[in-house]
Design an enzyme around this catalytic site. Structure first.
Site, short mmCIF file in Angstrom:
data_model
loop_
_atom_site.label_atom_id
_atom_site.label_comp_id
_atom_site.label_asym_id
_atom_site.label_seq_id
_atom_site.Cartn_x
_atom_site.Cartn_y
_atom_site.Cartn_z
N HIS A 175 18.43 0.65 6.89
CA HIS A 175 17.08 0.74 6.32
C HIS A 175 16.42 -0.63 6.44
CE1 HIS A 175 18.41 4.43 3.84
NE2 HIS A 175 17.74 4.81 4.89
N SER A 308 20.40 -1.70 -0.05
CA SER A 308 19.97 -2.19 -1.35
C SER A 308 18.88 -1.25 -1.85
CB SER A 308 19.41 -3.61 -1.25
OG SER A 308 18.09 -3.61 -0.70
N GLU A 381 25.17 -0.49 -2.52
CA GLU A 381 23.77 -0.79 -2.80
C GLU A 381 23.78 -2.14 -3.48
OE1 GLU A 381 20.96 0.86 -2.13
OE2 GLU A 381 21.65 2.86 -1.59
C1 BHK Z 1 23.29 4.96 0.73
C2 BHK Z 1 24.39 5.10 1.52
C3 BHK Z 1 24.84 6.37 1.83
C4 BHK Z 1 24.17 7.46 1.38
C5 BHK Z 1 23.06 7.32 0.59
C6 BHK Z 1 22.62 6.06 0.27
C7 BHK Z 1 21.46 5.90 -0.57
C8 BHK Z 1 20.28 5.42 0.19
C9 BHK Z 1 19.65 6.56 0.93
O1 BHK Z 1 19.77 6.61 2.14
O2 BHK Z 1 19.06 7.41 0.27
C10 BHK Z 1 19.28 4.86 -0.75
C11 BHK Z 1 18.75 3.60 -0.26
O3 BHK Z 1 19.37 2.81 0.38
C12 BHK Z 1 17.37 3.31 -0.59
O4 BHK Z 1 17.28 2.25 -1.40
ZN ZN Z 2 19.13 2.07 2.14
#
Ligand code: BHK
Ligand code: ZN
Length: 428
Positions: A175, A308, A381
């Site tokens: 991300h 994060s 996170e």
């Molecule tokens: C992280 C790792 C694996 C699965 C879900 C997540 C939570 C992540 C997401 O893709 O929804 C949330 C995130 O990083 C946004 O802050």
């Molecule tokens: Zn993320």
């Protein structure tokens, strides 16, 4: 020249005046949760959900565009949903972050040094990787392929030799806006190199048996986009940059695009949504490159991904409300790793499955890794819990990285000490 451009851009941002706010919303009932969920489903609202409405135990953080602030606050009041202002002026933090980056880049250029307590653009991170790889026989830079916009995707391989040794995968930055994850990965790369060089346990022992693959920027196109301009549109970009069926809504959520219950609940089929899963599994070249690399290698024993924020240490599943077959062991490893993290300076993380700690999510990388037989699959996170969210000040990078290292090295050592056979990977 670069400095000049930055100053002009900063002036433009300043002149825009008032900015967005991030509201922290405290749902107090199932009805509140439903209202917030409906609000999030309405992707045309322009609201940017930094965290999601799941349970009354967890706050929902929303970046609200300046023009919608009055309406949103009124809406919450009318529905008796309590909230507070988490970030009063997003623009101000954004500008401060940029000014610091520009100043730091100038210092680094003059002193020919690399400052781990600063955020860096893609070009600088790639140069850092070259420098690291050139300094040590331990490290090689491996190109996995190219991105949608034709940028190279690199992974750092830490290896003392051997052929297709057991390996550990670590990635960051899937991300784009989660800058602390890239910055942490940069610090980790340096730390692993240093610990090996100085013969500090447990790194040399681990590397005598296993290889470590560290991908600092899993979404290069997205990361470059977050640096392109000072606007909130850029800085809070999360997805890839590929075109979709709706031209005004590019990008796919690379953490919903994996071939793991693709299309299940907890992902959107709307290209304009932040968690758009893409048209089909691995439609995104970035995901395909990584997945192909891991399958072709065939001997990964652990998969760790850095995100994060919210301070969570999670394991599969995300797609469904059931415990993985290896739950007791994964929960124990995560709990011990969390203790190690906490021992550094007291930072508190929560441990649990993705489904239970954050939200239902299908097509994620950790579920994919686990379903492919990589038992030790974890997602972090990182900091913080919401004071700054995605705008974590650079002076927290090193302490964040250091505490993460405490947890990570526990996991690495554990994986090294607990070999197992995986026939799901090699059968592909
Ligand atoms: C992280 C790792 C694996 C699965 C879900 C997540 C939570 C992540 C997401 O893709 O929804 C949330 C995130 O990083 C946004 O802050
Ligand atoms: Zn993320």
């Amino acid at each position: 020249m670069r400095l000049y451009v930055a100053v002009v851009l900063l002036a433009a941002v300043h002149s825009k005046g008032n900015g967005d706010q991030v509201l922290r919303i405290h749902a107090e009932s199932e009805a509140h949760i439903q209202i917030l969920k409906d609000l999030e489903r309405n992707v045309d609202s322009g609201l940017d959900f930094w965290t999601h409405a799941v349970s009354i135990e967890r706050p929902v953080d929303i970046r609200v565009p300046h023009a919608s602030l009055y309406a949103v606050k009124n809406f919450l009041k009318e529905n008796n949903i309590p909230f507070s202002v988490m970030i009063n002026n997003v623009q101000e933090l954004l500008v401060r972050e940029r000014e610091e980056m520009v100043r730091n880049a100038e210092t680094e250029r003059k002193t020919k040094s690399f400052n781990f307590a600063a955020y860096h653009d893609l070009e600088t991170i790639y140069k850092f990787m070259d420098t690291l790889a050139n300094q040590s026989k331990l490290i090689t830079k491996v190109k996995l392929g190219s991105t949608y916009e034709n940028r190279p995707m690199y992974v750092l391989k830490f290896s003392t030799g051997g052929v297709k040794r057991s390996a550990i995968w670590i990635d960051a930055g899937i991300h784009a806006r989660e800058w602390i994850s890239h910055a942490t990965a940069v610090w980790l790369a340096d730390r692993i190199a240093t610990d090996f060089k100085e013969n500090r346990a447990p790194v040399p022992g681990i590397l005598s048996q296993m290889d470590i693959y560290l991908m600092i920027v899993a979404n290069p196109d997205g990361y470059v986009f977050t640096h392109n301009s000072f606007s909130v549109l850029h800085r809070f970009w999360s997805k890839s940059r590929s075109l979709t069926s709706i031209s005004k809504c590019p990008g796919v959520d690379l953490n919903r695009n994996w071939d793991a219950v693709f299309g299940g609940p907890g992902a959107s089929d709307d290209p304009c949504a932040e968690n758009y899963r893409g048209p089909f599994a691995q439609s995104e070249i970035e995901v395909k490159n990584i997945a192909d690399f891991i399958l072709k290698h065939g001997n990964f024993k652990s998969f760790v991904t850095l995100h994060s924020y919210m301070q969570l240490l999670m394991y599969p599943y995300g797609y469904i409300d059931i415990d993985v077959p290896d739950w007791p062991e994964l929960h124990d490893v995560a709990t011990q790793a969390n203790k190690a993290l906490n021992s550094w300076c007291g930072t508190v993380y929560k441990v649990g499955s993705i489904f239970h700690t954050i939200e239902q999510a299908s097509g994620t990388s950790v579920d994919w890794a686990y379903l492919r037989g990589i038992k030790y699959s974890f997602a972090f996170e990182l900091r913080d819990t919401g004071e700054y969210g995605f705008l974590l000040p650079a002076d927290q990078i090193v302490s964040t990285a250091r505490e993460t290292w405490f947890a990570l090295r526990y996991i690495l050592k554990y994986v090294c000490d607990h070999p197992y056979l995986n026939n799901k990977l090699s059968s592909v």
